[in-house]
Design an enzyme around this catalytic site. Structure first.
Site, PDB file in Angstrom:
ATOM      1  N   CYS A   1      10.272   9.142   0.013  1.00  0.00           N
ATOM      2  CA  CYS A   1       9.506  10.391   0.338  1.00  0.00           C
ATOM      3  C   CYS A   1       9.537  11.267  -0.822  1.00  0.00           C
ATOM      4  CB  CYS A   1       9.967  10.898   1.538  1.00  0.00           C
ATOM      5  SG  CYS A   1       9.112  12.577   1.916  1.00  0.00           S
TER       6      CYS A   1
ATOM      7  N   HIS B   1       9.804   6.410   9.348  1.00  0.00           N
ATOM      8  CA  HIS B   1      10.516   6.404   7.740  1.00  0.00           C
ATOM      9  C   HIS B   1      12.005   6.412   7.925  1.00  0.00           C
ATOM     10  CE1 HIS B   1       6.943   7.572   4.984  1.00  0.00           C
ATOM     11  NE2 HIS B   1       6.568   6.784   5.706  1.00  0.00           N
TER      12      HIS B   1
ATOM     13  N   ARG C   1       0.789  -1.224  -0.043  1.00  0.00           N
ATOM     14  CA  ARG C   1      -0.087  -0.153   0.115  1.00  0.00           C
ATOM     15  C   ARG C   1       0.701   1.135  -0.118  1.00  0.00           C
ATOM     16  NH1 ARG C   1      -0.578   4.764   2.398  1.00  0.00           N
ATOM     17  NH2 ARG C   1      -0.047   3.867   4.356  1.00  0.00           N
ATOM     18  N   ASP C   2       1.421   1.669   1.051  1.00  0.00           N
ATOM     19  CA  ASP C   2       2.508   2.634   1.443  1.00  0.00           C
ATOM     20  C   ASP C   2       3.420   2.757   0.143  1.00  0.00           C
ATOM     21  OD1 ASP C   2       3.767   4.743   2.120  1.00  0.00           O
ATOM     22  OD2 ASP C   2       3.631   4.239   4.446  1.00  0.00           O
TER      23      ASP C   2
ATOM     24  N   HIS D   1       5.154   3.894  12.856  1.00  0.00           N
ATOM     25  CA  HIS D   1       5.071   3.841  11.634  1.00  0.00           C
ATOM     26  C   HIS D   1       6.244   4.807  11.207  1.00  0.00           C
ATOM     27  CE1 HIS D   1       3.496   3.772   7.199  1.00  0.00           C
ATOM     28  NE2 HIS D   1       4.248   4.692   7.172  1.00  0.00           N
TER      29      HIS D   1
ATOM     30  N   ASN E   1       9.978   4.382   3.834  1.00  0.00           N
ATOM     31  CA  ASN E   1       9.675   3.581   5.065  1.00  0.00           C
ATOM     32  C   ASN E   1      10.889   2.672   5.573  1.00  0.00           C
ATOM     33  OD1 ASN E   1       6.439   3.748   5.379  1.00  0.00           O
ATOM     34  ND2 ASN E   1       6.779   2.966   3.116  1.00  0.00           N
TER      35      ASN E   1
HETATM   36 ZN    ZN Z   1       4.735   5.542   5.123  1.00  0.00          ZN
END
Ligand code: ZN
Length: 313
Positions: A244, A213, A17-18, A211, A253
């Site tokens: 990012c 990064h 997903r991310d 979560h 991530n």
């Molecule tokens: Zn993320």
């Protein structure tokens, strides 16, 4: 392979997903399913498999329902999907997800830019989706992920009192848990300790995942800081997929392979087989030719005589 029945931490894989929604190219559905199967075979037991948003906004997620319908056939896997609104939640529930996650921005500026809603409006959205779950699928869990909890590229500092207050409001509105996300990679370990300590003091068992990064190289240090504050669920992305967009060249991530290595080497069981996890990069790379993947452990290999905490039989 059968992982040990009790892992000490839960690694929640968010790459499908991310990761996939941050890259320009679209991974073919067949590759997504092979990738998810490989993650499951390695012992991953929670995967955020898709985002239920209009296909014209995110063509990478157009096959969300199909991906969910496949993932729910894998035994012992908790299948999560991100939903920004009630419409997305309805579609995700219809596809059969086990858990919904909603992004709620702590930064007022990011909230308006990302979902075109104020933070207060997003709390009302959490309430509406929680009611929808109770009506249609009471077994489905709802998580509110507080994004930009450690800082924001638009407004800079995000006051810690506002982060904690928002997480509490989300749980009061019906979210089963509320976690904290370092959406843009601004967090440092001291801040992670402070915020998760407060979150856990306020929310107890409703305090959710970290979560993190790796934009500035502190992803693992931040996860360890959160672990030492009692956090036991960690989001991560295979190959660090999900660079990012505000920091070109920086990985996004925290890398699942490196995170699992850190825990396993420290004697903290993840339930995941590292060799098989590293093998799960093959379908990812095949499905996204040319896309950079990150990770120190897969590049260096496992140390000689490495003894994982998780025993596989
Ligand atoms: Zn993320």
């Amino acid at each position: 392979m059968t992982p040990t029945p009790t892992a000490d931490v839960l690694i929640s894989e968010v790459g499908p997903r991310d990761g996939l929604q941050s890259v320009k190219s679209t991974m073919p559905t067949a590759d997504k399913l092979r990738w998810i199967d490989a993650l499951h075979a390695a012992g991953v037991r929670e995967i955020e498999v898709a985002s239920f948003v209009p296909a014209k906004l995110l063509p990478q997620m157009a096959d969300a329902a199909e991906v969910v319908r496949h993932a729910i056939t894998l035994p012992g896997l908790t299948v999560m999907a991100l939903v920004p609104n009630r419409r997305g939640a309805e579609a995700a529930l219809a596809a059969g997800v086990h858990k919904l996650t909603m992004p709620v921005s702590a930064s007022a500026a990011h909230s308006l830019a990302n979902v075109r809603k104020t933070r207060e409006e997003m709390v009302e959205e959490v309430r509406a989706i929680s009611e929808l779950c109770r009506e249609r699928a009471p077994h489905v869990k709802l998580e509110a992920g507080i994004s930009t909890a450690f800082g924001c590229t638009l407004q800079g500092l995000v006051p810690e009192d506002e982060v904690i207050a928002l997480a509490v409001q989300c749980v009061q509105a019906g979210a089963d848990e509320s976690g904290l996300s370092d959406t843009v990679g601004y967090a440092n370990p001291a801040q992670v300790r402070r915020l998760f300590r407060r979150l856990r003091a306020e929310l107890g068992e409703h305090a959710g995942a970290a979560h993190m990064h790796n934009t500035r190289g502190l992803g693992l240090a931040n996860c360890l800081a959160a672990y030492e504050e009692g956090v036991r669920t960690f989001d991560a992305s295979l190959g660090g997929l999900g660079g990012c967009p505000y920091a070109p060249g920086a990985s996004g991530n925290v890398v699942t392979e490196d995170l699992v290595f850190m825990f396993e080497a420290s004697g903290i069981g993840t339930g995941i087989d590292l060799q098989q996890l590293i093998a799960a990069r093959a379908p990812l790379i095949a499905g996204l030719p040319g896309e950079p993947v990150y990770g120190m452990t897969p590049e260096a290999g496992l140390p000689k005589g490495f003894t994982p905490a998780t025993r596989h039989v």
